[in-house]
Design a protein around this motif. Structure first.
Motif, short mmCIF file in Angstrom:
data_model
loop_
_atom_site.label_atom_id
_atom_site.label_comp_id
_atom_site.label_asym_id
_atom_site.label_seq_id
_atom_site.Cartn_x
_atom_site.Cartn_y
_atom_site.Cartn_z
N LEU A 171 -6.94 3.70 0.89
CA LEU A 171 -7.78 2.74 1.59
C LEU A 171 -7.47 2.84 3.08
O LEU A 171 -6.33 2.68 3.49
CB LEU A 171 -7.48 1.31 1.09
N VAL A 200 -12.43 -2.67 -0.03
CA VAL A 200 -11.27 -3.19 -0.76
C VAL A 200 -11.63 -3.39 -2.23
O VAL A 200 -10.86 -3.03 -3.12
CB VAL A 200 -10.75 -4.50 -0.12
N ASP A 247 -2.37 3.25 1.95
CA ASP A 247 -3.29 3.17 3.07
C ASP A 247 -3.33 4.55 3.72
O ASP A 247 -2.61 5.46 3.32
CB ASP A 247 -2.92 2.04 4.04
N LEU A 291 -4.00 -6.25 -2.27
CA LEU A 291 -5.28 -5.90 -1.68
C LEU A 291 -5.99 -7.12 -1.11
O LEU A 291 -6.75 -7.01 -0.14
CB LEU A 291 -6.17 -5.19 -2.70
#
Length: 140
Positions: free
Chosen positions: A32, A54, A75, A98
């Motif tokens: 992410l 997300v 990340d 998250l």
């Protein structure tokens, strides 16, 4: 004696031994991107694109875990946001982690399960309640 393949041995006339293959446990990595430049938002409130990213990250990670993968969620800088190894507590901790990510934050909130000494016995679900710590979050 268990590893001898008796049928193949009888058929070929030579001693045949079974070669066991190790079961592979598939691994998956979900990344992410939390860089603030990626998620610049001019309006009030959370960026709907970031919220969608997300949600997609959580959905992909949970589906991969349900399909038997060992999932690591990172990340873009390589910092670990969570892991899924097939138990429900991992999924709960990942979802809490998250839910607390913020691309504008210079440090990230971390979710962890409280140690037994810190758990409250007054609440029935307190033993599984994740604890969130957000050290020195500063917004630009």
């Amino acid at each position: 004696m268990r590893r001898i393949h008796w049928r193949a041995t009888a058929h070929r006339g030579d001693l045949m031994v079974r070669q066991e293959e190790e079961e592979a446990s598939p691994d998956a990595l979900v990344v992410l991107d939390l860089s603030p430049a990626r998620w610049e938002h001019a309006g009030e409130g959370p960026d709907p694109r970031f919220e969608l990213a997300v949600s997609a990250c959580a959905s992909a990670a949970i589906q991969l875990a349900a399909d038997g993968y060992a999932v690591d969620v990172l990340d873009a800088s390589g910092a670990q946001l969570g892991v899924l190894r097939g138990n429900e507590e991992d999924a709960d901790e990942l979802l809490v982690a998250l839910a607390t990510v913020d691309p504008a934050a210079r440090t990230r909130c971390r979710a962890s399960t409280a140690p037994p000494s810190a758990r409250s016995s007054s609440s029935p679900g307190a033993s599984r309640m994740p604890r969130i710590s957000c050290p020195s979050i500063r917004r630009p």
